[in-house]
Scaffold this motif. Structure first.
Motif, PDB file in Angstrom:
ATOM      1  N   ALA A  88       0.829  -1.212   0.000  1.00 41.35           N
ATOM      2  CA  ALA A  88       0.000   0.000   0.000  1.00 41.35           C
ATOM      3  C   ALA A  88       0.862   1.261   0.000  1.00 41.35           C
ATOM      4  O   ALA A  88       0.555   2.234  -0.686  1.00 41.35           O
ATOM      5  CB  ALA A  88      -0.939   0.000   1.204  1.00 41.35           C
ATOM      6  N   LEU A  89       1.937   1.242   0.769  1.00 40.93           N
ATOM      7  CA  LEU A  89       2.799   2.422   0.841  1.00 40.93           C
ATOM      8  C   LEU A  89       3.709   2.554  -0.365  1.00 40.93           C
ATOM      9  O   LEU A  89       4.201   3.644  -0.665  1.00 40.93           O
ATOM     10  CB  LEU A  89       3.630   2.392   2.126  1.00 40.93           C
ATOM     11  CG  LEU A  89       2.855   2.627   3.417  1.00 40.93           C
ATOM     12  CD1 LEU A  89       3.757   2.421   4.617  1.00 40.93           C
ATOM     13  CD2 LEU A  89       2.237   4.013   3.443  1.00 40.93           C
ATOM     14  N   TRP A 107       7.269   3.256   1.743  1.00 37.26           N
ATOM     15  CA  TRP A 107       7.566   2.371   2.868  1.00 37.26           C
ATOM     16  C   TRP A 107       9.070   2.273   3.087  1.00 37.26           C
ATOM     17  O   TRP A 107       9.849   2.189   2.138  1.00 37.26           O
ATOM     18  CB  TRP A 107       7.000   0.966   2.630  1.00 37.26           C
ATOM     19  CG  TRP A 107       7.277   0.068   3.792  1.00 37.26           C
ATOM     20  CD1 TRP A 107       6.536  -0.056   4.931  1.00 37.26           C
ATOM     21  CD2 TRP A 107       8.405  -0.783   3.962  1.00 37.26           C
ATOM     22  NE1 TRP A 107       7.136  -0.935   5.784  1.00 37.26           N
ATOM     23  CE2 TRP A 107       8.291  -1.399   5.218  1.00 37.26           C
ATOM     24  CE3 TRP A 107       9.511  -1.086   3.169  1.00 37.26           C
ATOM     25  CZ2 TRP A 107       9.224  -2.305   5.701  1.00 37.26           C
ATOM     26  CZ3 TRP A 107      10.447  -1.983   3.648  1.00 37.26           C
ATOM     27  CH2 TRP A 107      10.293  -2.588   4.903  1.00 37.26           C
ATOM     28  N   ASN A 108       9.471   2.261   4.354  1.00 36.75           N
ATOM     29  CA  ASN A 108      10.876   2.097   4.668  1.00 36.75           C
ATOM     30  C   ASN A 108      11.034   1.596   6.094  1.00 36.75           C
ATOM     31  O   ASN A 108      10.133   1.763   6.913  1.00 36.75           O
ATOM     32  CB  ASN A 108      11.631   3.417   4.493  1.00 36.75           C
ATOM     33  CG  ASN A 108      13.058   3.178   4.075  1.00 36.75           C
ATOM     34  OD1 ASN A 108      13.838   2.593   4.803  1.00 36.75           O
ATOM     35  ND2 ASN A 108      13.381   3.619   2.864  1.00 36.75           N
ATOM     36  N   HIS A 141      -3.512   6.861   1.824  1.00 38.37           N
ATOM     37  CA  HIS A 141      -4.803   6.527   2.450  1.00 38.37           C
ATOM     38  C   HIS A 141      -5.443   5.332   1.751  1.00 38.37           C
ATOM     39  O   HIS A 141      -6.646   5.296   1.544  1.00 38.37           O
ATOM     40  CB  HIS A 141      -5.754   7.723   2.413  1.00 38.37           C
ATOM     41  CG  HIS A 141      -5.306   8.862   3.258  1.00 38.37           C
ATOM     42  ND1 HIS A 141      -5.312   8.833   4.636  1.00 38.37           N
ATOM     43  CD2 HIS A 141      -4.800  10.077   2.925  1.00 38.37           C
ATOM     44  CE1 HIS A 141      -4.855   9.964   5.111  1.00 38.37           C
ATOM     45  NE2 HIS A 141      -4.523  10.744   4.093  1.00 38.37           N
ATOM     46  N   SER A 142      -4.620   4.358   1.389  1.00 38.30           N
ATOM     47  CA  SER A 142      -5.148   3.161   0.733  1.00 38.30           C
ATOM     48  C   SER A 142      -4.737   1.931   1.529  1.00 38.30           C
ATOM     49  O   SER A 142      -3.905   2.007   2.433  1.00 38.30           O
ATOM     50  CB  SER A 142      -4.633   3.068  -0.706  1.00 38.30           C
ATOM     51  OG  SER A 142      -3.222   2.959  -0.719  1.00 38.30           O
ATOM     52  N   GLY A 143      -5.299   0.787   1.172  1.00 45.67           N
ATOM     53  CA  GLY A 143      -4.984  -0.454   1.861  1.00 45.67           C
ATOM     54  C   GLY A 143      -5.299  -0.348   3.341  1.00 45.67           C
ATOM     55  O   GLY A 143      -6.317   0.225   3.723  1.00 45.67           O
ATOM     56  N   PRO A 144      -4.424  -0.837   4.200  1.00 50.64           N
ATOM     57  CA  PRO A 144      -4.700  -0.774   5.635  1.00 50.64           C
ATOM     58  C   PRO A 144      -4.616   0.646   6.188  1.00 50.64           C
ATOM     59  O   PRO A 144      -5.008   0.890   7.323  1.00 50.64           O
ATOM     60  CB  PRO A 144      -3.611  -1.662   6.247  1.00 50.64           C
ATOM     61  CG  PRO A 144      -2.509  -1.634   5.251  1.00 50.64           C
ATOM     62  CD  PRO A 144      -3.173  -1.521   3.904  1.00 50.64           C
ATOM     63  N   TYR A 145      -4.143   1.584   5.389  1.00 50.21           N
ATOM     64  CA  TYR A 145      -4.038   2.977   5.816  1.00 50.21           C
ATOM     65  C   TYR A 145      -5.319   3.761   5.532  1.00 50.21           C
ATOM     66  O   TYR A 145      -5.382   4.950   5.796  1.00 50.21           O
ATOM     67  CB  TYR A 145      -2.819   3.640   5.161  1.00 50.21           C
ATOM     68  CG  TYR A 145      -1.549   2.996   5.644  1.00 50.21           C
ATOM     69  CD1 TYR A 145      -0.963   3.380   6.838  1.00 50.21           C
ATOM     70  CD2 TYR A 145      -0.969   1.946   4.937  1.00 50.21           C
ATOM     71  CE1 TYR A 145       0.183   2.758   7.319  1.00 50.21           C
ATOM     72  CE2 TYR A 145       0.173   1.317   5.408  1.00 50.21           C
ATOM     73  CZ  TYR A 145       0.736   1.725   6.597  1.00 50.21           C
ATOM     74  OH  TYR A 145       1.857   1.095   7.075  1.00 50.21           O
ATOM     75  N   ARG A 146      -6.351   3.087   5.003  1.00 47.36           N
ATOM     76  CA  ARG A 146      -7.668   3.713   4.823  1.00 47.36           C
ATOM     77  C   ARG A 146      -8.307   4.006   6.160  1.00 47.36           C
ATOM     78  O   ARG A 146      -9.064   4.950   6.315  1.00 47.36           O
ATOM     79  CB  ARG A 146      -8.614   2.789   4.053  1.00 47.36           C
ATOM     80  CG  ARG A 146      -8.474   2.799   2.589  1.00 47.36           C
ATOM     81  CD  ARG A 146      -9.615   2.007   1.969  1.00 47.36           C
ATOM     82  NE  ARG A 146      -9.739   0.692   2.579  1.00 47.36           N
ATOM     83  CZ  ARG A 146      -9.450  -0.455   1.983  1.00 47.36           C
ATOM     84  NH1 ARG A 146      -9.048  -0.456   0.743  1.00 47.36           N
ATOM     85  NH2 ARG A 146      -9.593  -1.590   2.608  1.00 47.36           N
ATOM     86  N   SER A 147      -8.048   3.141   7.122  1.00 43.10           N
ATOM     87  CA  SER A 147      -8.695   3.208   8.421  1.00 43.10           C
ATOM     88  C   SER A 147      -8.237   4.427   9.212  1.00 43.10           C
ATOM     89  O   SER A 147      -7.064   4.771   9.230  1.00 43.10           O
ATOM     90  CB  SER A 147      -8.377   1.940   9.219  1.00 43.10           C
ATOM     91  OG  SER A 147      -8.831   2.069  10.536  1.00 43.10           O
ATOM     92  N   THR A 148      -9.171   5.052   9.884  1.00 41.30           N
ATOM     93  CA  THR A 148      -8.815   6.160  10.764  1.00 41.30           C
ATOM     94  C   THR A 148      -8.598   5.668  12.194  1.00 41.30           C
ATOM     95  O   THR A 148      -8.033   6.379  13.007  1.00 41.30           O
ATOM     96  CB  THR A 148      -9.914   7.236  10.762  1.00 41.30           C
ATOM     97  OG1 THR A 148     -11.152   6.620  11.144  1.00 41.30           O
ATOM     98  CG2 THR A 148     -10.050   7.879   9.399  1.00 41.30           C
ATOM     99  N   ASN A 180       1.398  -1.386  10.277  1.00 43.08           N
ATOM    100  CA  ASN A 180       2.658  -2.123  10.181  1.00 43.08           C
ATOM    101  C   ASN A 180       3.208  -2.437  11.575  1.00 43.08           C
ATOM    102  O   ASN A 180       3.761  -3.504  11.815  1.00 43.08           O
ATOM    103  CB  ASN A 180       3.686  -1.343   9.364  1.00 43.08           C
ATOM    104  CG  ASN A 180       4.905  -2.182   9.043  1.00 43.08           C
ATOM    105  OD1 ASN A 180       4.809  -3.259   8.477  1.00 43.08           O
ATOM    106  ND2 ASN A 180       6.060  -1.682   9.431  1.00 43.08           N
ATOM    107  N   TYR A 181       3.046  -1.504  12.505  1.00 46.42           N
ATOM    108  CA  TYR A 181       3.532  -1.734  13.863  1.00 46.42           C
ATOM    109  C   TYR A 181       2.678  -2.773  14.582  1.00 46.42           C
ATOM    110  O   TYR A 181       3.175  -3.490  15.452  1.00 46.42           O
ATOM    111  CB  TYR A 181       3.605  -0.434  14.644  1.00 46.42           C
ATOM    112  CG  TYR A 181       4.562   0.559  14.017  1.00 46.42           C
ATOM    113  CD1 TYR A 181       5.635   0.120  13.245  1.00 46.42           C
ATOM    114  CD2 TYR A 181       4.397   1.912  14.171  1.00 46.42           C
ATOM    115  CE1 TYR A 181       6.515   1.016  12.656  1.00 46.42           C
ATOM    116  CE2 TYR A 181       5.272   2.821  13.600  1.00 46.42           C
ATOM    117  CZ  TYR A 181       6.328   2.358  12.839  1.00 46.42           C
ATOM    118  OH  TYR A 181       7.192   3.246  12.254  1.00 46.42           O
TER     119      TYR A 181
END
Length: 172
Positions: free
Chosen positions: A92-93, A97-98, A111-118, A124-125
């Motif tokens: 997604a990133l 991502w790094n 703001h896609s994939g698992p990063y859509r969620s607020t 990742n953590y």
């Protein structure tokens, strides 16, 4: 027991694959003016993650930890779920991502994939935390599971503060 060492070895190979992706993404970010932050916490993070893998093997081997099938296979499922979530995050990133904290000024947040969620700002953590608890518990390495979890939680406080500060500075 030896199949478990193989599982830990596969996780180590996965981590090496992450480093290859991270190196490529770092070059991409730096070419676009990326700024690296948090250099002081990165070496302890590397030591902690390498230590997790070594401690999994050592505790099981030296401590003669048993494999309890109903619990161990459940933990394998959690390890696999953590890997799936981690690679969903990486995908997604994309080049953002790094393993280091790198911000390219002017680029929007993903703001896609698992990063859509607020409600889950750092999926990742979550994957790292689940893996760090579940991988040792697959074969009863409970000391490793709890020591890693505690140290990782402290490190994540530092890491998240670093990321937040870097993102704030880039958008200011």
């Amino acid at each position: 027991m030896y199949w478990y060492f193989g599982l830990v070895g596969l996780v180590a190979l996965e981590r090496l694959a992450e480093l290859v992706v991270a190196r490529r993404n770092l070059a991409w970010s730096l070419a676009r003016g990326g700024v690296v932050s948090g250099g002081r916490h990165y070496p302890p993070m590397v030591v902690l993650h390498v230590g997790l893998l070594a401690a999994c093997v050592l505790e099981v081997w030296l401590g003669d930890r048993p494999f309890v099938p109903w619990f161990g296979w459940t933990m394998v499922a959690f390890v696999l779920a953590a890997q799936a979530l981690r690679w969903w995050c990486i995908t997604a990133l994309g080049p953002h991502w790094n393993t280091r904290v790198v911000v390219v000024p002017g680029l929007p947040l993903v703001h896609s994939g698992p990063y859509r969620s607020t409600w889950l700002r750092h999926p990742n953590y979550l994957a790292v935390a689940v893996e760090g608890l579940a991988l040792p518990l697959v074969h009863g390495a409970w000391v490793t599971a709890f020591v890693f979890t505690g140290l990782n939680a402290a490190l994540m406080v530092v890491r998240i503060r670093c990321e937040s500060a870097a993102l704030s500075a880039a958008t200011a």
